[in-house]
Design a protein around this motif. Structure first.
Motif, PDB file in Angstrom:
ATOM      1  N   PRO A 123       3.531  -0.712  -9.292  1.00  0.00           N
ATOM      2  CA  PRO A 123       2.177  -1.361  -8.621  1.00  0.00           C
ATOM      3  C   PRO A 123       2.415  -2.064  -7.529  1.00  0.00           C
ATOM      4  O   PRO A 123       2.978  -3.236  -7.618  1.00  0.00           O
ATOM      5  CB  PRO A 123       1.789  -2.277  -9.932  1.00  0.00           C
ATOM      6  CG  PRO A 123       2.980  -2.520 -10.643  1.00  0.00           C
ATOM      7  CD  PRO A 123       3.990  -1.494 -10.520  1.00  0.00           C
ATOM      8  N   MET A 124       2.350  -1.598  -6.295  1.00  0.00           N
ATOM      9  CA  MET A 124       2.149  -2.248  -5.136  1.00  0.00           C
ATOM     10  C   MET A 124       1.271  -3.561  -4.613  1.00  0.00           C
ATOM     11  O   MET A 124       1.830  -4.320  -4.322  1.00  0.00           O
ATOM     12  CB  MET A 124       1.655  -1.304  -3.992  1.00  0.00           C
ATOM     13  CG  MET A 124       2.795  -0.046  -3.377  1.00  0.00           C
ATOM     14  SD  MET A 124       2.290   0.709  -2.079  1.00  0.00           S
ATOM     15  CE  MET A 124       0.439   0.838  -2.341  1.00  0.00           C
ATOM     16  N   ASP A 125       0.624  -3.386  -5.859  1.00  0.00           N
ATOM     17  CA  ASP A 125      -0.681  -4.716  -5.802  1.00  0.00           C
ATOM     18  C   ASP A 125       0.416  -5.884  -6.050  1.00  0.00           C
ATOM     19  O   ASP A 125      -0.370  -6.931  -5.851  1.00  0.00           O
ATOM     20  CB  ASP A 125      -1.795  -4.383  -6.789  1.00  0.00           C
ATOM     21  CG  ASP A 125      -2.412  -2.886  -6.482  1.00  0.00           C
ATOM     22  OD1 ASP A 125      -1.880  -2.048  -6.350  1.00  0.00           O
ATOM     23  OD2 ASP A 125      -3.788  -2.918  -6.206  1.00  0.00           O
ATOM     24  N   SER A 126       1.196  -5.706  -7.036  1.00  0.00           N
ATOM     25  CA  SER A 126       1.693  -6.770  -7.461  1.00  0.00           C
ATOM     26  C   SER A 126       2.445  -7.826  -6.395  1.00  0.00           C
ATOM     27  O   SER A 126       3.007  -8.681  -6.781  1.00  0.00           O
ATOM     28  CB  SER A 126       2.845  -6.291  -8.647  1.00  0.00           C
ATOM     29  OG  SER A 126       4.090  -5.817  -7.920  1.00  0.00           O
ATOM     30  N   LYS A 128       0.941  -8.868  -3.512  1.00  0.00           N
ATOM     31  CA  LYS A 128       0.086  -9.494  -2.860  1.00  0.00           C
ATOM     32  C   LYS A 128       0.384 -11.035  -2.790  1.00  0.00           C
ATOM     33  O   LYS A 128       0.310 -11.637  -1.663  1.00  0.00           O
ATOM     34  CB  LYS A 128      -1.229  -9.300  -3.373  1.00  0.00           C
ATOM     35  CG  LYS A 128      -2.405 -10.037  -2.722  1.00  0.00           C
ATOM     36  CD  LYS A 128      -3.692  -9.756  -3.278  1.00  0.00           C
ATOM     37  CE  LYS A 128      -4.622 -10.756  -2.695  1.00  0.00           C
ATOM     38  NZ  LYS A 128      -4.874 -11.841  -3.337  1.00  0.00           N
TER      39      LYS A 128
END
Lengths: 280, 280
Positions: A123-126, A128
């Motif tokens: 998860p790239m979102d992790s 942020k």
């Protein structure tokens, strides 16, 4: 000599094809200990419990996937990327989740297409949280946190040299460089940070441009800078995977007189009376 | 109101059992688009190519695993951990790969046992770069980089509040607290950093203890501090998963007069003449 041998081993390993590195890729093996899967990208997953850890892994060496229930391929596979192509990805994604995520996405969105797993599931979102120098604390510029996370996944402990060079370049280069074809705001200034700190880096640029933090030009500057760091990181990773990368910047800890983690801008905080050692 | 609704939704989601969240867990499904696997931990992996990305994911919401070839469960599953148990893990692992890795390992080694995937396959080793404030640049203390990486994976965007509180606690607390049963070196001092920066934090402690960076007591201090940050992060994550967590520290960007990413120790670098805004 040991260092040279390690580098040669690393280069040899990197020249192996993905098929040679991950002979089980794409195949599913059901073993006695439970379901074990090796995915297309070579990530070995065990569905049983695992009491082990991977702290004994030697830096830069890929573990053999002989025990798929416990093994984890690291570093993750890398293929040569297009540095220029990362820039619009990172620039646009800054406006989704800011600098750290944007920089990561410029690299990982390409790896999801060219390599596949494990990048698709990670998860790239992790990432942020790196924005504003760690949720706004103004410490390490989020673009560099992003570069650290990616080089750690992709290049293992050899990634530390790459990150060190990216940070050194960041601190000594007039940024931003990237010129988006359709910028969301116009900016006129570039600045040299002499620091990897968000607070110092963006502060110097804001002062030069004459704008506040919550302004469209500042946002555009940070989005462009994310593009720059994505591209620079890819440039060095491409050299590394080709076996032509040579670390440039010396260790920050060993280079300065006080022999401790530090930047190169002592007088900015300490004034002219920088102690040779911190009072010791 | 929107914020309150999101929190209530998050709390409701967090009270779902793993089986409710991941109904396909442990099962293998072979679909028309290629091999797709949902592992025990709920991580959906697609072995085919994927042109999508996850930038549109709303923070804190778990995607439905209806399309296992593209879906990625995020945030990753979390179960209540033992904060005390993390401390010896982090302490010992500092001597393997330093502060960032050590802090991560104190949390993730437990999650590998209690939750399983995706923690088993995720390479903790990839976080080593955070040592010395990012490969020795003295920026964000590696323990806090580790806390950021874990809270980002475990708690999604809600993890930002948790990280913010961990950093605020770090800067205002006399550290280290942890007393290893069999310390590798004796230390006598604790110090309050008033900063999340490695350079400032370890520098103040070194000055108080009267030791150099490359000394056994300094190493022990950083190992103990890794244990402290692992435990503090778990303490807040446990509150969060139980639905009793309330963010405490305000946003760093909005709280100070200059309205930009910053610490709370302006005068340490700027002297007494801190500008209300950075020359703008």
């Amino acid at each position: 000599m040991e260092e040279k041998r390690k580098r040669e081993e690393g280069r040899k390993r990197r020249t192996l094809s993905r098929r040679e590195l991950f002979p089980l890729a794409g195949k599913v093996a059901v073993g006695a200990a439970g379901l074990s899967v090796v995915t297309a990208g070579g990530l070995a997953l065990g569905c049983g419990s695992d009491d082990g850890d991977d702290t004994s892994a030697a830096g830069g060496e890929t573990k053999a996937a002989t025990s798929a229930s416990t093994a984890s391929e690291w570093p993750w596979p890398y293929e040569t990327l297009d540095a220029d192509a990362s820039m619009p990805i990172a620039y646009e994604n800054w406006f989704e989740k800011f600098c750290c995520y944007a920089t990561v996405s410029g690299i990982v969105e390409q790896l999801r297409k060219s390599v596949g797993e494990p990048y698709v599931s990670w998860p790239m979102d992790s990432t942020k949280w790196g924005h504003g120098g760690a949720v706004g604390w103004g410490t390490l510029c989020g673009t560099l946190t992003g570069a650290g996370i990616v080089t750690g996944l992709v290049a293992g402990e050899e990634g530390e040299d790459i990150l060190n060079d990216v940070i050194a370049w960041y601190t000594t280069t007039e940024l931003p460089i990237y010129q988006p074809p359709e910028p969301k705001a116009q900016i006129t200034s570039t600045s040299r940070s002499d620091s990897p700190l968000c607070h110092v880096s963006v502060g110097k640029w804001m002062k030069k441009e004459g704008v506040k933090f919550f302004s469209d030009p500042r946002k555009d500057r940070c989005a462009r800078l994310s593009a720059d760091v994505s591209a620079k990181t890819i440039e060095l990773l491409n050299q590394w995977i080709a076996g032509s990368y040579t670390p440039t910047a010396p260790s920050q800890i060993k280079k300065n007189e006080v022999q401790m983690p530090a930047q190169d801008n002592c007088t900015e905080c300490h004034g002219d009376s920088v102690p040779a050692s911190p009072g010791i």
